[in-house]
Design a protein around this motif. Structure first.
Motif, PDB file in Angstrom:
ATOM      1  N   PHE A   1     -13.296  69.213 -45.657  1.00 49.34           N
ATOM      2  CA  PHE A   1     -11.969  68.945 -46.188  1.00 49.34           C
ATOM      3  C   PHE A   1     -11.844  67.423 -46.287  1.00 49.34           C
ATOM      4  CE2 PHE A   1     -11.478  73.236 -44.742  1.00 49.34           C
ATOM      5  CZ  PHE A   1     -10.656  73.795 -45.703  1.00 49.34           C
ATOM      6  N   VAL A   2     -11.748  66.933 -47.505  1.00 49.00           N
ATOM      7  CA  VAL A   2     -11.779  65.496 -47.772  1.00 49.00           C
ATOM      8  C   VAL A   2     -10.527  64.810 -47.248  1.00 49.00           C
ATOM      9  CG1 VAL A   2     -11.859  63.758 -49.604  1.00 49.00           C
ATOM     10  CG2 VAL A   2     -13.176  65.855 -49.827  1.00 49.00           C
ATOM     11  N   TRP A   3      -9.378  65.391 -47.529  1.00 49.78           N
ATOM     12  CA  TRP A   3      -8.108  64.763 -47.147  1.00 49.78           C
ATOM     13  C   TRP A   3      -7.593  65.393 -45.866  1.00 49.78           C
ATOM     14  CZ3 TRP A   3      -3.162  66.395 -46.184  1.00 49.78           C
ATOM     15  CH2 TRP A   3      -2.192  65.402 -46.109  1.00 49.78           C
ATOM     16  N   TRP A   4      -7.094  64.568 -44.968  1.00 49.70           N
ATOM     17  CA  TRP A   4      -6.387  65.028 -43.774  1.00 49.70           C
ATOM     18  C   TRP A   4      -5.321  64.003 -43.471  1.00 49.70           C
ATOM     19  CZ3 TRP A   4      -6.640  69.792 -42.302  1.00 49.70           C
ATOM     20  CH2 TRP A   4      -6.008  70.172 -41.110  1.00 49.70           C
ATOM     21  N   PRO A   5      -4.119  64.433 -43.105  1.00 47.74           N
ATOM     22  CA  PRO A   5      -3.034  63.470 -42.895  1.00 47.74           C
ATOM     23  C   PRO A   5      -3.306  62.534 -41.719  1.00 47.74           C
ATOM     24  CG  PRO A   5      -2.369  65.642 -42.153  1.00 47.74           C
ATOM     25  CD  PRO A   5      -3.701  65.800 -42.822  1.00 47.74           C
TER      26      PRO A   5
ATOM     27  N   ALA B   1       0.545  71.920 -48.611  1.00 46.72           N
ATOM     28  CA  ALA B   1      -0.228  72.864 -47.802  1.00 46.72           C
ATOM     29  C   ALA B   1      -1.120  73.726 -48.689  1.00 46.72           C
ATOM     30  CB  ALA B   1       0.706  73.740 -46.989  1.00 46.72           C
ATOM     31  N   GLN B   2      -0.605  74.137 -49.838  1.00 43.92           N
ATOM     32  CA  GLN B   2      -1.404  74.944 -50.756  1.00 43.92           C
ATOM     33  C   GLN B   2      -2.583  74.142 -51.308  1.00 43.92           C
ATOM     34  OE1 GLN B   2       1.763  76.178 -53.312  1.00 43.92           O
ATOM     35  NE2 GLN B   2       2.300  77.911 -52.019  1.00 43.92           N
ATOM     36  N   LEU B   3      -2.367  72.872 -51.601  1.00 43.75           N
ATOM     37  CA  LEU B   3      -3.465  72.012 -52.042  1.00 43.75           C
ATOM     38  C   LEU B   3      -4.494  71.826 -50.936  1.00 43.75           C
ATOM     39  CD1 LEU B   3      -1.596  69.241 -54.039  1.00 43.75           C
ATOM     40  CD2 LEU B   3      -3.358  70.756 -54.920  1.00 43.75           C
TER      41      LEU B   3
ATOM     42  N   ALA C   1      -8.719  72.885 -50.518  1.00 42.53           N
ATOM     43  CA  ALA C   1      -9.597  71.747 -50.233  1.00 42.53           C
ATOM     44  C   ALA C   1      -9.383  70.614 -51.231  1.00 42.53           C
ATOM     45  CB  ALA C   1     -11.067  72.162 -50.201  1.00 42.53           C
ATOM     46  N   GLY C   2      -8.134  70.485 -51.669  1.00 42.54           N
ATOM     47  CA  GLY C   2      -7.793  69.432 -52.610  1.00 42.54           C
ATOM     48  C   GLY C   2      -7.406  68.146 -51.911  1.00 42.54           C
ATOM     49  N   ASP C   3      -7.355  67.086 -52.693  1.00 37.80           N
ATOM     50  CA  ASP C   3      -6.974  65.777 -52.178  1.00 37.80           C
ATOM     51  C   ASP C   3      -5.502  65.559 -52.483  1.00 37.80           C
ATOM     52  OD1 ASP C   3      -6.656  63.174 -51.413  1.00 37.80           O
ATOM     53  OD2 ASP C   3      -8.340  62.402 -52.569  1.00 37.80           O
TER      54      ASP C   3
END
Length: 119
Positions: A76-80, A94-96, A100-102
């Protein structure tokens, strides 16, 4: 199946968790680390240490739902990021994340806000 709607509150745990944790352990993390009630109906999102899987935990009034998505390739590329233990997300974010979206690359219309009553 967990369906995330616009009315649901979504809270992401910033720190990764052990992928072997079950419902009871994750519910305890909600209370202890995130200082949230696991019975609130909020959707809690946790990431594995390797970053290849995320888990969602929510209570629907009868029992807990636990869902997991593990990527067959990549992470998962993006994480807060946050200074606190958790961060709220909008439903579309959350849906993005589940896809596994950015999220940082997507812009959406601002959320609707209730207008205060006229006097």
């Amino acid at each position: 199946m967990i369906q995330i709607t616009a009315q649901m509150r979504v809270l992401v745990a910033i720190e990764p968790v052990d992928g072997r944790k079950g419902i009871d352990s994750l519910a305890r993390l909600c209370q202890e680390r995130l200082a949230e009630d696991p019975f609130s109906g909020c959707v809690f999102v946790f990431r594995s240490r390797s970053g290849t899987a995320i888990r969602l935990l929510t209570y629907d009034g009868q029992g807990y739902w636990l869902a997991q998505k593990r990527l067959s390739r990549g992470r998962f590329v993006w994480w807060p990021e946050s200074t606190g233990p958790g961060k709220s997300l909008e439903a579309y974010e959350a849906q993005l994340l589940l896809a596994a979206g950015d999220i940082s690359r997507v812009r959406a219309a601002p959320m609707w806000r209730r207008v205060s009553a006229l006097k």
